[in-house]
Enzyme design. Structure first.
Site, PDB file in Angstrom:
ATOM      1  N   ARG A  46     -23.102   4.903  16.255  1.00  0.00           N
ATOM      2  CA  ARG A  46     -22.041   4.467  15.391  1.00  0.00           C
ATOM      3  C   ARG A  46     -22.052   5.290  13.752  1.00  0.00           C
ATOM      4  NH1 ARG A  46     -23.567   0.502  12.286  1.00  0.00           N
ATOM      5  NH2 ARG A  46     -24.378  -0.917  13.925  1.00  0.00           N
ATOM      6  N   TYR A  98       4.653   3.438   5.432  1.00  0.00           N
ATOM      7  CA  TYR A  98       4.565   3.019   6.903  1.00  0.00           C
ATOM      8  C   TYR A  98       4.337   1.499   7.052  1.00  0.00           C
ATOM      9  CZ  TYR A  98       2.412   2.758  11.618  1.00  0.00           C
ATOM     10  OH  TYR A  98       2.137   2.292  12.719  1.00  0.00           O
ATOM     11  N   ASP A 170      -1.201   9.905   2.389  1.00  0.00           N
ATOM     12  CA  ASP A 170      -0.939   9.922   3.851  1.00  0.00           C
ATOM     13  C   ASP A 170       0.006  11.115   4.470  1.00  0.00           C
ATOM     14  OD1 ASP A 170      -0.123   9.414   6.340  1.00  0.00           O
ATOM     15  OD2 ASP A 170      -0.109   7.278   6.052  1.00  0.00           O
ATOM     16  N   LYS A 195      -0.582  11.103  15.700  1.00  0.00           N
ATOM     17  CA  LYS A 195       0.632  11.670  15.758  1.00  0.00           C
ATOM     18  C   LYS A 195       0.249  13.285  15.942  1.00  0.00           C
ATOM     19  CE  LYS A 195       1.678   7.510  14.711  1.00  0.00           C
ATOM     20  NZ  LYS A 195       1.679   6.991  13.642  1.00  0.00           N
TER      21      LYS A 195
HETATM   22  C1  LIG Z   1       1.292   5.929  12.767  1.00  0.00           C
HETATM   23  C2  LIG Z   1       1.081   5.907  11.235  1.00  0.00           C
HETATM   24  C3  LIG Z   1       0.048   5.246  10.482  1.00  0.00           C
HETATM   25  C4  LIG Z   1      -1.129   4.490  11.503  1.00  0.00           C
HETATM   26  O1  LIG Z   1      -1.723   5.099  12.366  1.00  0.00           O
HETATM   27  P1  LIG Z   1      -2.353   4.436  13.853  1.00  0.00           P
HETATM   28  O2  LIG Z   1      -2.903   5.464  14.300  1.00  0.00           O
HETATM   29  O3  LIG Z   1      -1.049   3.924  14.499  1.00  0.00           O
HETATM   30  O4  LIG Z   1      -3.223   3.088  13.061  1.00  0.00           O
HETATM   31  C5  LIG Z   1      -0.206   5.356   9.372  1.00  0.00           C
HETATM   32  N1  LIG Z   1       0.628   6.283   8.419  1.00  0.00           N
HETATM   33  C6  LIG Z   1       1.642   6.682   9.350  1.00  0.00           C
HETATM   34  C7  LIG Z   1       2.720   7.658   8.193  1.00  0.00           C
HETATM   35  C8  LIG Z   1       1.823   6.790  10.578  1.00  0.00           C
HETATM   36  O5  LIG Z   1       2.837   7.466  11.069  1.00  0.00           O
END
Ligand SMILES: *Cc1c(COP(=O)(O)O)cnc(C)c1O
Length: 379
Positions: A46, A98, A170, A195
């Site tokens: 961990r 998001y 982000d 992504k």
């Molecule tokens: C998908 C996404 C998230 C969340 O990510 P997960 O891997 O699904 O938890 C956060 N910010 C943006 C811009 C996203 O597209």
């Protein structure tokens, strides 16, 4: 060193025991210790895992950061970052963030005494006006999903820093290949690696990178204490993804431009949302702050019925949530990713029933265009 060289090599020396060129998947929960308090820097998985560590170093290097932390999902990473603020403190957030981020802040963290103000950060004046004596963090997303509003990172970072607040960005939509927020004064970058970084629609993950030593120490403590770590196998998948990040982003960007230009000219398309278009009101800012425009394109066909026709007529494009994979995904924000947003908020943000979002993949772009063309013709 150039970006592609960093992508392929940072954090990844050939394995010292076997010479394996690909970082092995260290599928272990614990590590043998030579004696009391004598070990090789790894005690319990961990806390430390060599595969995860390689990924953390790799993405930190790609963003120009010193420290990186990988989490089980983008949301787990964002949650960890928010634990840097305390009850009674205040966070300013991009209003069209998001949906999962909005849900975490508004439905969970608010109940623990953290205050949030959601403002349109594309105007730094709104950020300034939202500042309170207890403001400790500014959390921005640029460009926003799905209406592609761009925030001037340097401008809002200057405002936040004037009151000693940290700035978090982000960077999921563009990846470090197309935008490096730390260069504009941002303190902490978060990604859903699900992504573009992983890029193959086959894993969920998140990463947080930063330069501040004290915050990095806190994040290491939070990551280890809460335990929402990325598994060795998923870390390996993302490492495999970042090796081709340059090639994939170049193609996403090229195909995104082509698809956007096609849609902008199409008689059935009423409005295009794409910062790469000369008609986007923030085109110049996007050009200055980003190395390209990426593969995210949204367009409005005027009504739910028309959107449904397009979404149910496409054959190559896959109707699905998510983005950033090699395959083209198409979605309907109003009923899919933004269904939990109140209808009046949706309409204020421009997320109409006729809005369609595409994550342009890296198939032959002629095939993507032909598919969209036949689907739009059915309207
Ligand atoms: C998908 C996404 C998230 C969340 O990510 P997960 O891997 O699904 O938890 C956060 N910010 C943006 C811009 C996203 O597209």
């Amino acid at each position: 060193m150039g970006f592609s060289t960093i992508a392929i090599h940072a954090g990844q020396e050939p394995d010292p025991t076997t010479g394996a060129v690909s970082v092995p998947i260290y599928q272990t929960s614990t590590y043998a210790q030579e004696g009391l308090g004598k070990h090789k820097g790894f005690e319990y998985a961990r806390t430390q895992n060599p595969t995860r560590l390689a990924l953390e170093r790799n993405i930190a290097a790609l963003e120009g950061a010193q420290f990186g932390f990988a989490f089980a999902s983008g949301m787990a990473g964002i949650d960890a970052v928010l634990r840097l603020v305390q009850a009674g403190e205040h966070v300013i957030v991009s209003d069209n963030t998001y949906g999962g981020t909005f849900r975490l802040f508004d439905r969970i963290l608010k109940n623990y005494g953290i205050e949030f103000s959601f403002v349109d950060t594309s105007d730094a004046g709104n950020v300034e006006a939202a500042i309170r004596p207890n403001t400790r963090m500014l959390y921005v997303e640029t460009p926003t999903n799905p209406v592609m509003i761009v925030t001037d990172l340097q401008a809002v970072a200057d405002v936040a820093h004037s009151v000693g607040a940290r700035v978090v960005c982000d960077n999921t939509f563009l990846s470090p290949y197309l935008q490096r927020p730390l260069e504009f004064g941002v303190d902490i970058v978060v990604h859903s690696t699900t992504k573009y970084l992983n890029g193959h629609s086959d894993g969920i993950g998140g990463v947080v990178v930063l330069n501040d030593e004290k915050d990095a120490e806190s994040l290491a403590f939070i990551q280890n204490s809460v335990g929402a770590i990325l598994s060795p196998f998923d870390s390996w998948l993302v490492l495999r993804g970042t090796k081709t990040l340059t090639l994939r982003m170049e193609q996403h960007d090229r195909a995104g431009r082509t698809v956007a230009a096609f849609l902008e000219e199409h008689p059935k398309v009423e409005k295009l949302y794409y910062p790469g278009s000369l008609s986007h009101r923030q085109h110049e800012l996007a050009k200055r702050q980003q190395r390209g425009f990426g593969g995210m394109v949204a367009f409005d066909v005027g009504s739910l019925e028309r959107a449904r026709t397009v979404l149910e007529s496409v054959q190559l494009c896959t109707l699905a949530e998510s983005l950033g994979g090699v395959e083209t995904l198409i979605s309907h924000p109003a009923t899919m990713t933004h269904a939990s947003v109140l209808p009046e908020t949706r309409s204020r943000l421009g997320i109409t029933d006729g809005l369609v979002r595409i994550s342009v993949g890296i198939e032959d772009v002629e095939d993507i265009l032909a598919d969209l063309d036949q689907a739009l013709a059915k309207i």
